[in-house]
Design an enzyme around this catalytic site. Structure first.
Site, PDB file in Angstrom:
ATOM      1  N   VAL A 262       0.843  -1.197   0.000  1.00 14.03           N
ATOM      2  CA  VAL A 262       0.000   0.000   0.000  1.00 14.03           C
ATOM      3  C   VAL A 262       0.882   1.253   0.000  1.00 14.03           C
ATOM      4  CG1 VAL A 262      -1.759   1.312   1.267  1.00 14.03           C
ATOM      5  CG2 VAL A 262      -1.912  -1.188   1.153  1.00 14.03           C
ATOM      6  N   CYS A 263       1.966   1.210   0.739  1.00 17.52           N
ATOM      7  CA  CYS A 263       2.830   2.387   0.906  1.00 17.52           C
ATOM      8  C   CYS A 263       3.279   3.029  -0.404  1.00 17.52           C
ATOM      9  CB  CYS A 263       4.042   2.047   1.764  1.00 17.52           C
ATOM     10  SG  CYS A 263       3.609   1.531   3.438  1.00 17.52           S
ATOM     11  N   PRO A 264       3.760   2.246  -1.391  1.00 14.28           N
ATOM     12  CA  PRO A 264       4.225   2.929  -2.598  1.00 14.28           C
ATOM     13  C   PRO A 264       3.108   3.643  -3.355  1.00 14.28           C
ATOM     14  CG  PRO A 264       4.280   0.552  -2.916  1.00 14.28           C
ATOM     15  CD  PRO A 264       3.988   0.802  -1.461  1.00 14.28           C
TER      16      PRO A 264
ATOM     17  N   ILE B 271       2.972   7.038  -1.497  1.00 10.29           N
ATOM     18  CA  ILE B 271       4.202   7.815  -1.630  1.00 10.29           C
ATOM     19  C   ILE B 271       4.352   8.352  -3.053  1.00 10.29           C
ATOM     20  CG2 ILE B 271       6.726   7.647  -1.551  1.00 10.29           C
ATOM     21  CD1 ILE B 271       6.284   5.574   0.774  1.00 10.29           C
TER      22      ILE B 271
END
Length: 180
Positions: free
Chosen positions: A51-53, A56
């Site tokens: 999920v993070c990328p 970001i």
């Protein structure tokens, strides 16, 4: 019991970071304040996840809009600057970040995540916390959610613009609309 943070001075920080030019440096709230900038500080759990990328890179793709609003964006996890750089140097097509327009900071001692109330201590990672801090250092917005749910860049920009009006913004207010 949790202590209220909004409408108080934000916890000050200085962290090692990978800057947008891929060099190692420092980021600090004091520096943003000195430069009369808003700070959009967001925490994410860890590098090389799924999920993070999406968050970001979405923030980076819209960085010009934050810059137009005199805001500095800083991403933070408890990973090291070396892990951050490895992830930045990994292409987006390989679940990496590719080039970013803002700094990724390393909260390796977990102090900043703890100060902002987002540290999951038994795991050593941060929850998805997003904080908007005025150029005077006042924490004006905070939202923290479960790590399974990504954040919405449109909503972050809308809230930043609402805060910058200095007025009362009703529900569903959009930039360009009148305040109360």
């Amino acid at each position: 019991m949790a202590e209220r943070m909004v409408a108080k001075q934000a916890p000050r920080f200085e962290m090692d970071a990978v800057l947008s030019n891929k060099e190692f440096g420092k980021v600090s709230l004091e520096e943003n304040m000195k430069n009369d900038k808003w700070t959009v500080l967001f925490f994410y759990p860890m590098d090389f996840t799924f999920v993070c990328p999406t968050e970001i890179t979405s923030l980076s793709d819209r960085f010009d809009e934050f810059e137009d609003l005199d805001a500095e964006v800083i991403g933070v996890s408890t990973d090291t600057i070396h892990t951050h750089l490895a992830w930045i140097n990994t292409g987006r097509d390989e679940n990496g970040l590719g080039d970013l327009e803002y700094a990724l900071a390393a909260d390796t001692n977990h102090q900043v995540a703890k100060d902002y109330g987002v540290l999951v201590e038994d795991e050593g990672v941060a929850l998805r916390g997003l904080f908007i801090i005025s150029p005077e250092g006042e924490l004006q917005y905070q939202v923290v959610n479960h790590n399974n749910i990504g954040r919405d860049v449109d909503e972050t920009l809308r809230v930043l613009q609402a805060l910058q009006t200095g007025g009362l913004c009703p529900a569903n207010w959009k930039p360009g609309q009148e305040t109360l």
